[in-house]
Design a protein around this motif. Structure first.
Motif, mmCIF file in Angstrom:
data_model
loop_
_atom_site.group_PDB
_atom_site.id
_atom_site.type_symbol
_atom_site.label_atom_id
_atom_site.label_comp_id
_atom_site.label_asym_id
_atom_site.label_seq_id
_atom_site.Cartn_x
_atom_site.Cartn_y
_atom_site.Cartn_z
ATOM 1 N N GLY A 1 0.827 -1.192 0.000
ATOM 2 C CA GLY A 1 0.000 0.000 0.000
ATOM 3 C C GLY A 1 0.859 1.238 0.000
ATOM 4 O O GLY A 1 2.007 1.228 0.441
ATOM 5 N N PRO A 2 0.336 2.361 -0.477
ATOM 6 C CA PRO A 2 1.092 3.601 -0.498
ATOM 7 C C PRO A 2 1.333 4.135 0.905
ATOM 8 O O PRO A 2 0.497 3.999 1.788
ATOM 9 C CB PRO A 2 0.199 4.537 -1.307
ATOM 10 C CG PRO A 2 -1.179 3.996 -1.160
ATOM 11 C CD PRO A 2 -1.016 2.514 -1.035
ATOM 12 N N VAL A 3 2.499 4.730 1.103
ATOM 13 C CA VAL A 3 2.832 5.374 2.367
ATOM 14 C C VAL A 3 2.378 6.824 2.272
ATOM 15 O O VAL A 3 2.926 7.593 1.484
ATOM 16 C CB VAL A 3 4.354 5.299 2.639
ATOM 17 C CG1 VAL A 3 4.669 5.950 3.980
ATOM 18 C CG2 VAL A 3 4.819 3.854 2.623
ATOM 19 N N GLU A 4 1.365 7.200 3.048
ATOM 20 C CA GLU A 4 0.833 8.554 2.981
ATOM 21 C C GLU A 4 1.488 9.418 4.044
ATOM 22 O O GLU A 4 1.726 8.966 5.160
ATOM 23 C CB GLU A 4 -0.688 8.537 3.172
ATOM 24 C CG GLU A 4 -1.425 7.747 2.106
ATOM 25 C CD GLU A 4 -1.342 8.390 0.733
ATOM 26 O OE1 GLU A 4 -1.043 9.592 0.664
ATOM 27 O OE2 GLU A 4 -1.568 7.681 -0.257
ATOM 28 N N HIS A 5 1.763 10.658 3.713
ATOM 29 C CA HIS A 5 2.414 11.584 4.638
ATOM 30 C C HIS A 5 1.661 12.899 4.628
ATOM 31 O O HIS A 5 2.201 13.945 4.276
ATOM 32 C CB HIS A 5 3.878 11.806 4.227
ATOM 33 C CG HIS A 5 4.739 10.593 4.418
ATOM 34 N ND1 HIS A 5 5.004 10.049 5.645
ATOM 35 C CD2 HIS A 5 5.391 9.812 3.516
ATOM 36 C CE1 HIS A 5 5.790 8.993 5.502
ATOM 37 N NE2 HIS A 5 6.029 8.831 4.222
ATOM 38 N N GLY A 6 0.369 12.852 4.992
ATOM 39 C CA GLY A 6 -0.449 14.047 4.972
ATOM 40 C C GLY A 6 0.111 15.203 5.780
ATOM 41 O O GLY A 6 0.237 16.328 5.270
ATOM 42 N N PRO A 7 0.486 15.010 7.058
ATOM 43 C CA PRO A 7 1.030 16.133 7.843
ATOM 44 C C PRO A 7 2.307 16.704 7.251
ATOM 45 O O PRO A 7 2.502 17.929 7.241
ATOM 46 C CB PRO A 7 1.277 15.515 9.226
ATOM 47 C CG PRO A 7 0.357 14.335 9.289
ATOM 48 C CD PRO A 7 0.293 13.811 7.884
ATOM 49 N N GLU A 8 3.196 15.820 6.769
ATOM 50 C CA GLU A 8 4.445 16.309 6.188
ATOM 51 C C GLU A 8 4.186 17.115 4.914
ATOM 52 O O GLU A 8 4.843 18.131 4.652
ATOM 53 C CB GLU A 8 5.382 15.137 5.888
ATOM 54 C CG GLU A 8 5.971 14.462 7.107
ATOM 55 C CD GLU A 8 5.054 13.393 7.685
ATOM 56 O OE1 GLU A 8 3.909 13.251 7.205
ATOM 57 O OE2 GLU A 8 5.490 12.694 8.624
ATOM 58 N N VAL A 9 3.207 16.659 4.108
ATOM 59 C CA VAL A 9 2.867 17.408 2.902
ATOM 60 C C VAL A 9 2.354 18.796 3.263
ATOM 61 O O VAL A 9 2.700 19.788 2.611
ATOM 62 C CB VAL A 9 1.815 16.640 2.064
ATOM 63 C CG1 VAL A 9 1.283 17.511 0.926
ATOM 64 C CG2 VAL A 9 2.417 15.364 1.487
ATOM 65 N N GLU A 10 1.543 18.883 4.314
ATOM 66 C CA GLU A 10 1.027 20.188 4.735
ATOM 67 C C GLU A 10 2.160 21.103 5.184
ATOM 68 O O GLU A 10 2.152 22.311 4.904
ATOM 69 C CB GLU A 10 -0.005 20.012 5.852
ATOM 70 C CG GLU A 10 -1.310 19.392 5.398
ATOM 71 C CD GLU A 10 -1.949 20.181 4.268
ATOM 72 O OE1 GLU A 10 -2.043 21.422 4.374
ATOM 73 O OE2 GLU A 10 -2.328 19.564 3.256
ATOM 74 N N VAL A 11 3.144 20.550 5.903
ATOM 75 C CA VAL A 11 4.306 21.347 6.310
ATOM 76 C C VAL A 11 5.038 21.877 5.081
ATOM 77 O O VAL A 11 5.394 23.065 5.007
ATOM 78 C CB VAL A 11 5.261 20.511 7.194
ATOM 79 C CG1 VAL A 11 6.593 21.247 7.397
ATOM 80 C CG2 VAL A 11 4.632 20.219 8.545
#
Length: 447
Positions: free
Chosen positions: A290-300
């Motif tokens: 599955g894909p590794v999602e990095h929502g908080p890091e993307v927002e930063v």
């Protein structure tokens, strides 16, 4: 004789007619091989291009079947030598001389640029018009891929269109140029050379007010969208139009040198290169994972891009993580966010360190179109047009000189609107404990 075409829908044809390439997978695989004709394309790059987000478990088998289909198709068409060959760890397609429209376009563009440099405006106009006439639509428009090769090819097309307009202006065809540039700017509104050429064409058509309006429209777009002012050469051209500078109608006298605004109209000396020369793409996810999602890091990262753009401050971001923590996935996510939300307000360029190949720094410099410039000069010139997000992947194995050059930008160019995003293994910061100290620096650790 086989003919391949990528300057529009992807096509292959012989004297007997067009070949039936099939669905998107064989068509897209052929397109990528043609963009790298004569060069080995790694299997991982093909998989990343065909399935950029989530490859199916059978992706490699589907790719192998597509390559087999292409080989059989070309063999049955009497062109077995033109089929894709396996060359570990990838494939290579050898294209016969003159068989690819992209090569013909580059040859004509190079010849026209040389004629333009010699002052043969009529010859350059004719040659460059032939080059642009090879295009049948957006490059690879039927493969549906958001590929850096295609973006680079469209950038090259825009450069050649500007060369053509410069030649046509020199040949006295300002009425034609004005019409063509007004249409072209609708799709490329931030190209300052194109704006300058339009201003000069309109002025030579006796439309001074329209020339000044074109400048003001561009200035407002830059100011409201990016917080920037037009380049010095374009501002000088506006003053020349306001003052009815005679040099706008006639070349400057031999001993006086070019006027200050001339630089914004000329593309300057350059080499017409293959657009695939400095392209890297994230490695696709392993089948079944599955894909590794990095929502908080993307927002930063999105916030840091906005700060870099709004405050015009250079900033370094280091993303570290062990293999498998999703560094490449994070890069793909932030690139997607910039592409869909910034709408061209920033320019995103990518380089990846590869042993024995061009360094990440060299790839970014090439992507900026500044191969004759050094690292810092390339960033300065690129950022003069619009803010830059420069992504440099896997730099933990880069040379000390390259690492020093990357880390120095926020210190040596503090007011440059450039965000440097580097990815590395954790060993980078343990090996270089002073990395990023004393500069605008953010460290993100993935786990």
């Amino acid at each position: 004789m086989i003919r391949f075409e990528v300057l529009g829908p992807v096509r292959a044809a012989t004297e007997d007619g067009e070949l039936r390439l099939g669905g998107r997978t064989p068509r897209a695989a052929l397109a990528l091989l043609l963009l790298h004709a004569g060069e080995r394309v790694p299997t991982d790059d093909l998989l990343a291009a065909l399935w950029p987000d989530d490859p199916p478990p059978t992706a490699r088998k589907v790719l192998q079947n597509a390559m087999s289909r292409l080989r059989l198709l070309l063999r049955d068409a009497g062109c077995p030598q033109a089929g894709p060959c396996r060359k570990e760890p990838g494939y290579v397609l050898h294209v016969p001389p003159g068989a690819l429209d992209l090569f013909r376009f580059q040859d004509l563009a190079s010849a026209g640029l040389a004629q333009l440099g010699r002052g043969d405006f009529a010859g350059a106009e004719d040659t460059l018009r032939l080059a642009l006439g090879l295009w049948r639509g957006p490059a690879g428009q039927d493969v549906g891929g958001d590929w850096p090769e295609l973006a680079a090819l469209e950038e090259l097309r825009a450069d050649v269109r500007e060369d053509y307009c410069e030649a046509a202006l020199g040949a006295g065809l300002h009425h034609r140029v004005a019409r063509e540039l007004e249409a072209a700017l609708a799709s490329s509104p931030r190209r300052e050379r194109m704006v300058g050429l339009l201003m000069l064409a309109l002025y030579r058509c006796g439309r001074q007010v329209d020339a000044l309006a074109a400048y003001q429209h561009h200035r407002l777009r830059l100011r409201d969208g990016l917080g920037l002012e037009p380049a010095a050469g374009l501002r000088a051209l506006e003053r020349a139009v306001l003052n009815h500078d005679p040099a706008l109608l006639t070349p400057p006298a031999g001993g006086s040198g070019p006027p200050a605004w001339q630089a914004v109209l000329s593309g300057g000396p350059r080499e017409v290169r293959r657009p695939a020369a400095a392209v890297t793409r994230p490695t696709p996810l392993a089948a079944g994972t599955g894909p590794v999602e990095h929502g908080p890091e993307v927002e930063v990262l999105r916030g840091l891009v906005r700060l870099t753009k709004g405050r015009r401050r250079a900033h370094l971001v280091t993303v570290v993580g062990a293999p498998g923590t999703g560094k490449s996935r994070l890069v793909a996510q932030i690139r997607g966010a910039l592409r869909h939300e910034e709408e061209g307000a920033v320019r995103c360029v990518v380089g990846r360190h590869r042993e024995g190949g061009a360094t990440a720094v060299e790839q970014v410099v090439r992507a900026l179109g500044e191969e004759s410039s050094g690292w810092e000069a390339a960033l300065r010139r690129g950022a003069a047009e619009r803010p830059i997000v420069a992504i440099l992947e896997d730099v933990d194995e880069a040379s000390g000189a390259d690492l020093d050059a990357i880390a120095a930008i926020p210190r040596t160019c503090p007011t440059l609107p450039v965000l440097l995003l580097v990815t590395a293994l954790p060993s980078l910061v343990s090996r270089l404990p002073q990395w990023g100290l004393g500069t605008g620096h953010t460290l993100l650790t993935l786990s």
